[in-house]
Design an enzyme around this catalytic site. Structure first.
Site, PDB file in Angstrom:
ATOM      1  N   HIS A 103      -9.070  -3.866  -2.159  1.00 20.70           N
ATOM      2  CA  HIS A 103      -8.068  -3.272  -1.237  1.00 20.70           C
ATOM      3  C   HIS A 103      -8.589  -1.757  -1.087  1.00 20.70           C
ATOM      4  O   HIS A 103      -8.462  -1.396   0.276  1.00 20.70           O
ATOM      5  CB  HIS A 103      -6.451  -3.207  -2.003  1.00 20.70           C
ATOM      6  CG  HIS A 103      -5.643  -2.311  -1.153  1.00 20.70           C
ATOM      7  ND1 HIS A 103      -4.651  -3.087  -0.672  1.00 20.70           N
ATOM      8  CD2 HIS A 103      -5.367  -0.945  -0.952  1.00 20.70           C
ATOM      9  CE1 HIS A 103      -3.835  -2.037   0.099  1.00 20.70           C
ATOM     10  NE2 HIS A 103      -4.229  -0.944  -0.407  1.00 20.70           N
ATOM     11  N   GLU A 104      -9.127  -1.071  -2.041  1.00 18.72           N
ATOM     12  CA  GLU A 104      -9.545   0.262  -1.834  1.00 18.72           C
ATOM     13  C   GLU A 104     -11.031   0.430  -0.829  1.00 18.72           C
ATOM     14  O   GLU A 104     -11.172   1.200  -0.102  1.00 18.72           O
ATOM     15  CB  GLU A 104      -9.819   0.938  -3.173  1.00 18.72           C
ATOM     16  CG  GLU A 104      -8.556   1.020  -4.044  1.00 18.72           C
ATOM     17  CD  GLU A 104      -7.300   1.368  -3.384  1.00 18.72           C
ATOM     18  OE1 GLU A 104      -7.224   2.208  -2.359  1.00 18.72           O
ATOM     19  OE2 GLU A 104      -6.214   0.962  -3.939  1.00 18.72           O
TER      20      GLU A 104
ATOM     21  N   HIS B 171     -10.075   0.308   2.583  1.00 15.97           N
ATOM     22  CA  HIS B 171      -9.800   1.484   2.919  1.00 15.97           C
ATOM     23  C   HIS B 171     -10.842   2.298   3.394  1.00 15.97           C
ATOM     24  O   HIS B 171     -10.615   2.733   4.516  1.00 15.97           O
ATOM     25  CB  HIS B 171      -8.863   2.363   2.087  1.00 15.97           C
ATOM     26  CG  HIS B 171      -7.288   2.143   1.994  1.00 15.97           C
ATOM     27  ND1 HIS B 171      -6.836   2.429   2.845  1.00 15.97           N
ATOM     28  CD2 HIS B 171      -6.663   1.714   0.949  1.00 15.97           C
ATOM     29  CE1 HIS B 171      -5.325   2.107   2.540  1.00 15.97           C
ATOM     30  NE2 HIS B 171      -5.483   1.702   1.235  1.00 15.97           N
TER      31      HIS B 171
ATOM     32  N   CYS C 255       0.726  -1.250   0.222  1.00 12.78           N
ATOM     33  CA  CYS C 255      -0.165  -0.050   0.113  1.00 12.78           C
ATOM     34  C   CYS C 255       1.042   1.128   0.209  1.00 12.78           C
ATOM     35  O   CYS C 255       1.876   1.357   0.590  1.00 12.78           O
ATOM     36  CB  CYS C 255      -0.926  -0.171   1.279  1.00 12.78           C
ATOM     37  SG  CYS C 255      -2.042   1.269   1.572  1.00 12.78           S
TER      38      CYS C 255
HETATM   39 ZN   LIG Z   1      -3.873   0.680   0.245  1.00 13.16          ZN
END
Ligand SMILES: [Zn+2]
Length: 136
Positions: A126-127, A130, A85
């Site tokens: 992945h986003e 977040h 990341c």
């Molecule tokens: Zn990330």
């Protein structure tokens, strides 16, 4: 506008709130900031540029796609992988899905549904993490 990347894990571990039409400007900031970091970055969530709203950008290969209030409505074919990341150092193991279905609002605030597979699907997951304050 190109924004600095947030690396404060306390800030990044907080979940983001729903975006509204007033947040449409974020599409350009995310686009510019991703473009400036494209050597080592394929996607970004708005909190990585300091705004805790549910907005992400995903590199789809030929173009970047900005999604407002994205929701994963389907997932299949789990696999284990390792990710890094831009906001963190090193890489970590995680479980992802090869294929996901999404609903979101686009940069014209039109509701869309989309199926992603392979790498774009992985970036998107992945986003989405977040947005929940989950950092890999
Ligand atoms: Zn990330």
């Amino acid at each position: 506008m190109i924004k600095p990347i947030v690396k404060d894990t306390f800030f990044l571990s907080q979940s983001s709130v729903e975006a509204s039409k007033a947040d449409l400007y974020l599409a350009e900031d995310l686009q510019d900031t991703l473009e400036a970091n494209k050597e080592h970055c394929v996607g970004m969530a708005a909190n990585m540029i300091g705004v805790k709203k549910r907005v992400i950008i995903v590199n789809m290969g030929i173009a970047n796609l900005v999604m407002f209030n994205p929701v994963m409505i389907g997932k299949s074919l789990p696999f284990e992988t390792e990710e890094s990341c831009l906001s963190l150092t090193g890489s970590r193991k995680t479980l992802r899905y090869q294929k996901i279905d999404l609903s979101f609002f686009d940069k014209h605030w039109q509701k869309q549904t989309l199926t992603l597979t392979g790498f774009p699907a992985q970036i998107c997951q992945h986003e989405l993490d977040h947005l929940e304050g989950i950092i890999i």
